[in-house]
Design a protein around this motif. Structure first.
Motif, short mmCIF file in Angstrom:
data_model
loop_
_atom_site.label_atom_id
_atom_site.label_comp_id
_atom_site.label_asym_id
_atom_site.label_seq_id
_atom_site.Cartn_x
_atom_site.Cartn_y
_atom_site.Cartn_z
N PRO A 77 80.70 73.55 65.71
CA PRO A 77 81.19 72.24 65.30
C PRO A 77 81.96 72.32 63.99
N GLY A 78 82.85 71.39 63.77
CA GLY A 78 83.61 71.38 62.51
C GLY A 78 84.34 70.07 62.32
N PRO A 79 84.66 69.78 61.05
CA PRO A 79 85.25 68.50 60.70
C PRO A 79 86.69 68.30 61.19
N PHE A 91 73.52 58.04 59.30
CA PHE A 91 72.26 58.45 58.68
C PHE A 91 71.56 57.21 58.15
N TRP A 93 69.06 56.67 56.39
CA TRP A 93 68.51 56.69 55.02
C TRP A 93 69.61 56.61 53.97
N MET A 94 70.85 56.53 54.41
CA MET A 94 71.96 56.41 53.46
C MET A 94 72.62 55.05 53.64
N PHE A 102 78.60 61.35 51.95
CA PHE A 102 78.06 62.54 52.62
C PHE A 102 79.11 63.18 53.52
N ALA A 106 80.33 66.90 53.13
CA ALA A 106 80.11 67.85 54.23
C ALA A 106 81.41 68.52 54.63
N ALA A 107 82.49 67.74 54.62
CA ALA A 107 83.78 68.27 55.04
C ALA A 107 84.46 69.04 53.92
N ALA B 178 75.85 65.72 61.43
CA ALA B 178 76.04 66.37 60.14
C ALA B 178 76.87 67.64 60.29
N ARG B 179 76.55 68.43 61.30
CA ARG B 179 77.28 69.69 61.48
C ARG B 179 78.71 69.41 61.95
N GLY B 182 80.78 68.94 59.15
CA GLY B 182 80.99 70.18 58.40
C GLY B 182 79.83 70.57 57.51
N ALA B 183 78.74 69.79 57.56
CA ALA B 183 77.60 70.08 56.67
C ALA B 183 76.91 71.37 57.09
N LEU B 187 73.23 71.30 51.58
CA LEU B 187 73.56 69.89 51.81
C LEU B 187 72.90 69.39 53.10
N ASP B 191 70.10 66.56 52.49
CA ASP B 191 70.50 65.19 52.83
C ASP B 191 70.15 64.81 54.27
N VAL B 192 69.89 65.78 55.10
CA VAL B 192 69.58 65.44 56.50
C VAL B 192 68.15 65.85 56.87
N ALA B 195 65.60 64.57 54.13
CA ALA B 195 65.62 63.10 54.11
C ALA B 195 65.00 62.51 55.37
#
Ligand SMILES: Nc1ncnc2c1ncn2[C@@H]1O[C@H](COP(=O)(O)OP(=O)(O)O)[C@@H](O)[C@H]1O
Ligand SMILES: [Mg+2]
Lengths: 264, 278
Positions: A77-79, A91, A93-94, A102, A106-107, B178-179, B182-183, B187, B191-192, B195
């Motif tokens: 996977p990737g941004p 998320f 919790w955010m 985030f 992350a990116a 998250a992945r 790009g996480a 991180l 954060d994941v 959390a």
């Protein structure tokens, strides 16, 4: 235009489990996506749409064939391939703003301009005033706009959307569909959009691909040249809808199929 | 476009729960009961002792206990004892939490670690921590360390198991999202994974805090010449029933206060879990 995605001979078989036969989720799929195109992949549930998207996203691996993004095989996977999930996948919790921060971290794109970019993106998606809210306090439509906002913020060239509006009520869905078209016209991101609705596919996409199950194959690949903004009530729209439904009806084994998308 | 969206789907936002009339009546009754019943118990108890229904030698009156606490507060003994005990509690709990979270995480994240340690962990956790008292004195002598050791033994397993369960329950959709963004590495972990596991970890912490108080006192009763437990032990040796009962109740009160504090902290950390009014 250069191809951003080049899939050829893609095959995926889920092995037999619990005494059930192996599932040919995808069989020899060939698909080329041009940079900036908007493609809808349509088909009944179980025809391998998510499997296809998950391989492009790098969550799953094919058993055979190749999947190239900008000429390089997908290795995870990737941004560069931002995904919008049906289940939102925010998320919880955010806060809205933290979700955005985030995403940019992350990116690897959290720099001095990031706060301004986050503000601009949230404003664009009508979420800035809700930046301190948690996802739990947002409506389904707002959640999905946040999921789209975070992909906009990290500026993925390709957007992968797996039935993103499937859990929304009809009115909200219509609004979000219109928003998505506007966004696409502004940004010209490549969109790979999965849906089981003919209407949705025809309203959104420049090109519609129809898949059928067992084994998952592409049975139709058609450009949609309806002019925008599209109107789902025009005769042209209905003609196209009928044409597509008629073409795929034999593979669905439904006799006398009429233009009713609930069959799909 | 933005305005239109807000009008069309803003109305579906969760609305705060409305209070029913019955709930409003409860809003007055509940605090009254919360304070009133313990006060009434104290008063009844005091009367029973003064009337001679309960012999003071076996069960001193609240007034005697308050007098005892007051005297020890003025002399400074109470503060010294409390700080001395808290020191052990904080050390033991901190070590137990760090070890428990670290091992719980490692076992949940890596199947090999789980396989390697699983059986050992489950056997060790089934041994009542108090039974280690003999070895704790044998290994560490008298003083802080055997008490801290007991607290660590008592708290590490609830922390480990709750952390493990918390991480195992993290919905795969969050990891995927998250992945996809790009996480990776720290991180992604902080954060994941951390959390998402936090509610479960905090549950473990609450259990551990209660156990830590118990094991701190047990350790002090036997192995530490200081602190609340030691005072309690001496009071027993000298037949000072006032002080004995006073310190027992004090320990209960401290435990209750620390639990309230932790509950408040948890409440704040987990505000994202609650409804709009939270
Ligand atoms: N992890 C899996 N293990 C086994 N079979 C699976 C798995 N994922 C999907 N399948 C099967 O593969 C087929 C295609 O699934 P999917 O791609 O999710 O379809 P769609 O998204 O079009 O509804 C279905 O028959 C489904 O049951
Ligand atoms: Mg699917």
């Amino acid at each position: 235009m250069p191809a951003i995605l080049d899939i050829s001979g893609l095959t995926k078989v889920f092995p037999a489990r619990h005494g059930r036969a192996p599932v040919h989720a995808l069989k020899h799929i060939n698909l080329m996506l041009d940079e900036g195109d908007f493609i809808a992949v349509m088909g009944p549930s179980g025809c391998g749409k998510s499997t296809l998207l998950n391989i492009v996203a790098g969550f799953d691996r094919q058993d055979d064939g190749t999947c190239l993004v900008r000429d390089r095989p997908v290795s995870g996977p990737g941004p560069d391939r931002g995904m919008v999930f049906q289940e939102y996948a925010l998320f919880p919790w955010m806060t809205v703003e933290r979700n955005m921060i985030f995403a940019m971290r992350a990116a690897g794109k959290y720099n001095a301009e990031a706060p301004a970019r986050i503000q601009a993106t949230l404003e664009r998606m009508g979420l800035w005033q809700f930046r301190q809210s948690y996802p739990k306090h947002l409506s389904g439509g707002m959640r999905q706009r946040l999921a789209i906002a975070r992909i906009l913020a990290i500026d993925s060239p390709m957007m992968l959307m797996d039935e993103p509006f499937g859990a929304l009520d009809a009115l909200t869905r219509a609004v979000l569909q219109a928003n998505l078209v506007e966004l696409w016209q502004e940004t010209r991101k490549t969109v790979l959009f999965i849906t089981h609705s003919v209407d949705e596919a025809l309203f959104l996409a420049e090109r519609v691909i129809v898949m059928t199950p067992r084994p998952g194959t592409i049975v139709l690949d058609r450009r949609i040249d309806l002019k925008r903004p599209r109107d789902v009530t025009t005769p042209e729209f209905n003609d196209l809808k009928r044409e597509i439904l008629t073409m795929i009806s034999p593979s669905l084994h439904v006799p006398g199929l009429h233009a009713d998308e609930s069959v799909i | 476009m933005v305005e239109q969206v807000r009008v069309l789907d803003g109305h579906t936002m969760a609305e705060p729960a409305r209070q029913k009339p019955a709930a409003a009546a409860g809003a007055i009754l509940v605090p009254v009961l919360r304070i009133g019943v313990p006060v009434a118990l104290l008063v009844l108890w005091e009367i029973a002792v003064r009337a001679g229904i309960i012999p003071a030698r076996f069960f001193p009156a609240p007034s005697a206990l308050f007098a005892e606490i007051w005297a020890d507060l003025l002399s400074g003994k109470l503060v010294v004892d409390t700080l001395s005990s808290l020191n052990r509690l904080v050390w033991g709990l901190s070590i137990g939490v760090v070890l428990g979270v670290a091992f719980g995480m490692a076992m949940a994240l890596w199947r090999q670690v789980d396989a390697a340690l699983g059986v050992t962990v489950h056997v060790l956790r089934a041994i009542p921590p108090i039974t280690w008292i003999g070895f704790s004195i044998l290994w560490f002598g008298l003083g802080n360390r055997p008490a801290i050791f007991l607290i660590v033994l008592g708290t590490v397993f609830p922390m480990l198991l709750n952390t493990y369960a918390g991480v195992k329950q993290v919905d795969v959709i969050y990891l995927r999202a998250a992945r996809n963004l790009g996480a990776h590495g720290f991180l992604l972990f902080r954060d994941v994974v951390l959390a998402a596991a936090l509610p479960s970890i905090l549950t473990g912490l609450r259990v551990s805090l209660g156990l830590a108080w118990i094991l701190m006192v047990v350790g002090e009763l036997i192995a530490v010449p200081a602190g609340l437990g030691d005072t309690l032990m001496r009071a027993q040796d000298y037949d000072q029933t006032d002080r004995m009962l006073a310190y027992m109740i004090l320990i209960g009160f401290y435990g209750y206060l620390s639990d309230l504090l932790l509950a408040a902290v948890s409440h704040r950390l987990l505000r994202w879990q609650r409804g709009i009014e939270g």
